[in-house]
Design an enzyme around this catalytic site. Structure first.
Site, PDB file in Angstrom:
ATOM      1  N   ARG A 180      -6.275  -6.356 -12.560  1.00  0.00           N
ATOM      2  CA  ARG A 180      -4.878  -6.622 -12.374  1.00  0.00           C
ATOM      3  C   ARG A 180      -3.901  -6.806 -13.676  1.00  0.00           C
ATOM      4  NH1 ARG A 180      -2.693 -10.096  -8.193  1.00  0.00           N
ATOM      5  NH2 ARG A 180      -3.249  -8.086  -6.943  1.00  0.00           N
TER       6      ARG A 180
ATOM      7  N   ASN B 197       1.762  -5.183  -6.185  1.00  0.00           N
ATOM      8  CA  ASN B 197       1.751  -6.170  -5.021  1.00  0.00           C
ATOM      9  C   ASN B 197       2.754  -6.771  -5.471  1.00  0.00           C
ATOM     10  OD1 ASN B 197      -1.888  -6.598  -4.046  1.00  0.00           O
ATOM     11  ND2 ASN B 197      -1.391  -5.653  -6.254  1.00  0.00           N
TER      12      ASN B 197
ATOM     13  N   ARG C  73     -11.502  -7.087 -13.350  1.00  0.00           N
ATOM     14  CA  ARG C  73     -11.703  -7.955 -11.629  1.00  0.00           C
ATOM     15  C   ARG C  73     -13.641  -7.145 -11.807  1.00  0.00           C
ATOM     16  NH1 ARG C  73      -6.768  -8.608  -7.885  1.00  0.00           N
ATOM     17  NH2 ARG C  73      -7.221  -6.018  -8.553  1.00  0.00           N
TER      18      ARG C  73
ATOM     19  N   LYS D 115      -8.111   0.851   4.201  1.00  0.00           N
ATOM     20  CA  LYS D 115      -7.721   0.240   3.856  1.00  0.00           C
ATOM     21  C   LYS D 115      -6.514  -0.615   4.671  1.00  0.00           C
ATOM     22  CE  LYS D 115      -7.153  -0.163  -1.349  1.00  0.00           C
ATOM     23  NZ  LYS D 115      -6.909   0.270  -2.338  1.00  0.00           N
TER      24      LYS D 115
ATOM     25  N   GLU E 145      -2.669  -0.236  -6.339  1.00  0.00           N
ATOM     26  CA  GLU E 145      -1.597  -1.058  -5.321  1.00  0.00           C
ATOM     27  C   GLU E 145      -0.463  -1.382  -6.749  1.00  0.00           C
ATOM     28  OE1 GLU E 145      -3.169  -3.812  -2.705  1.00  0.00           O
ATOM     29  OE2 GLU E 145      -4.530  -2.618  -1.913  1.00  0.00           O
TER      30      GLU E 145
ATOM     31  N   ASP F 148      -2.232  -2.408  -9.671  1.00  0.00           N
ATOM     32  CA  ASP F 148      -4.315  -2.384  -9.532  1.00  0.00           C
ATOM     33  C   ASP F 148      -4.162  -1.563  -9.697  1.00  0.00           C
ATOM     34  OD1 ASP F 148      -4.298  -5.324  -8.502  1.00  0.00           O
ATOM     35  OD2 ASP F 148      -4.485  -4.745  -6.824  1.00  0.00           O
TER      36      ASP F 148
ATOM     37  N   ARG G 121     -15.687  -4.881  -3.322  1.00  0.00           N
ATOM     38  CA  ARG G 121     -13.956  -4.868  -3.734  1.00  0.00           C
ATOM     39  C   ARG G 121     -14.870  -6.099  -4.928  1.00  0.00           C
ATOM     40  NH1 ARG G 121     -13.881  -8.308   2.041  1.00  0.00           N
ATOM     41  NH2 ARG G 121     -15.968  -8.186   0.947  1.00  0.00           N
TER      42      ARG G 121
ATOM     43  N   LYS H 189       0.831  -1.186  -0.604  1.00  0.00           N
ATOM     44  CA  LYS H 189       0.557   0.133   0.383  1.00  0.00           C
ATOM     45  C   LYS H 189       1.065   0.680  -0.274  1.00  0.00           C
ATOM     46  CE  LYS H 189      -3.992  -2.339   0.722  1.00  0.00           C
ATOM     47  NZ  LYS H 189      -3.464  -3.739   1.045  1.00  0.00           N
TER      48      LYS H 189
END
Length: 338
Positions: free
Chosen positions: A236, A308, A250, A186, A306, A298, A258, A151
């Site tokens: 993603r 990841n 997604r 978050k 984000e 993302d 979400r 994050k």
């Protein structure tokens, strides 16, 4: 079954959660292991609990402590995709007994342990650094895994993001919510959408909620302006050595904001927009410099959400929906770098 000799140059070690617990139809680590095997590599697995450091042999080795691992070779069965998903044979892998080996016996080590990034995870990165000093390539680089919160690390590119704030102070978080009206909270150590909460500044229980998520102002959280475009999906994008090699959209369930696959988001085939390609191009040199070889970002409505780096997912969905051999392309890129 024949007993393998110690691993050679054509070998890769995957540090994962216990292999028996993985879902091969969804797990990106399994996809990468299968691709490595198809590329002629020996595939070995271990958990971070299997790592250790031992002193050198007196008078023989003066390099200081070496990292060791209890690793086992595995053979993975091939899988095929159909419109409903991946067809998994049973059993889907075979494994020999673990053996104790110096970590430097593996030229490439994938650190694919799922979060949380807790004490055990952080200590594992220190042990991996011992191996890096002996020439082992760790994917992703140990120090970057330790220093790059998924994050907070995104804030290096805050101009690409929705308005964001990280704080433990309830008053500061509430003022941000009042400024932006509709916000998303978050936890900094969360994964797969767990613990992510949406709230309005006018919500009567906002102060109590902020006290709860910050553990009475002891733990910082991230708050971001809510992006209504998330109803169309959260994309993603998987970057390999800084280059976007695959993406999946997604889409959240009706009534849900979400979109993570772990909480019911539906994967859809997608293409990258020019804005998303610009985001990837801006991130690429930083990711390469940090040794972040395999990364999942993302993007919501053209905004970075984000970055990841621990164990990005989405490979299975890209391969099935787009018909793109993403795992094979990733291993090919890795082996081409020597």
């Amino acid at each position: 079954m024949s007993v393998l000799p110690p691993p050679g140059s054509a070998s890769q070690l995957f540090l994962i959660d216990p292999i028996a617990r993985l879902n091969p139809a969804k797990d990106s680590s399994v996809a990468l292991m299968q691709a490595a095997q198809r590329a002629g590599q020996e595939v070995w697995v271990a958990t971070i609990a299997d790592l250790s450091a031992a002193p050198p042999v007196s008078g023989v080795d003066d390099r200081g402590h070496r990292a060791w691992v209890w690793a086992q070779p595995v053979w993975l069965e091939p899988m095929v995709a159909d419109p409903t998903g991946w067809q998994v044979p049973q059993p889907w892998y075979r494994a020999e007994s673990p053996r104790l080996l110096p970590l430097e016996a593996f030229p490439r080590v994938w650190m694919r342990k799922d979060p949380p990034v807790d004490e055990a995870y952080l200590y594992a990165t220190h042990l991996l650094e011992l191996a890096e000093r002996q020439g082992v390539r760790v994917l992703n680089r140990a120090a970057s895994l330790r220093g790059w919160n998924e994050k907070v690390g995104s804030l290096r590119f805050s101009h690409l993001m929705a308005p964001s704030l990280v704080s433990a102070r309830v008053e500061q978080l509430a003022a941000f919510a009042a400024e932006h009206g509709d916000v998303v909270l978050k936890p900094l150590g969360g994964r797969a959408g767990q613990g992510v909460v949406r709230s309005a500044a006018s919500a009567p229980g906002l102060t109590a909620l902020l006290e709860l998520v910050t553990q009475q102002e002891r733990l910082p959280v991230m708050v971001q302006a809510f992006l209504p475009g998330v109803t169309a999906g959260d994309k993603r994008i998987l970057l390999v050595d800084g280059e976007p090699l695959g993406a999946v959209n997604r889409k959240p369930l009706p009534g849900e904001f979400r979109s993570n696959l772990a909480v019911g988001g539906a994967p859809e085939v997608t293409e990258l927009t020019e804005a998303e390609r610009r985001i990837c191009a801006e991130l690429a040199p930083v990711l390469r410099a940090e040794g972040l070889f395999f990364v999942g970002i993302d993007v919501i409505d053209g905004r970075l959400s984000e970055i990841n780096v621990t164990s990005p997912t989405g490979v299975r969905e890209v391969e099935r929906l787009a018909g793109q051999p993403l795992a094979d392309l990733t291993i090919e890129r890795l082996l081409a770098q020597g």
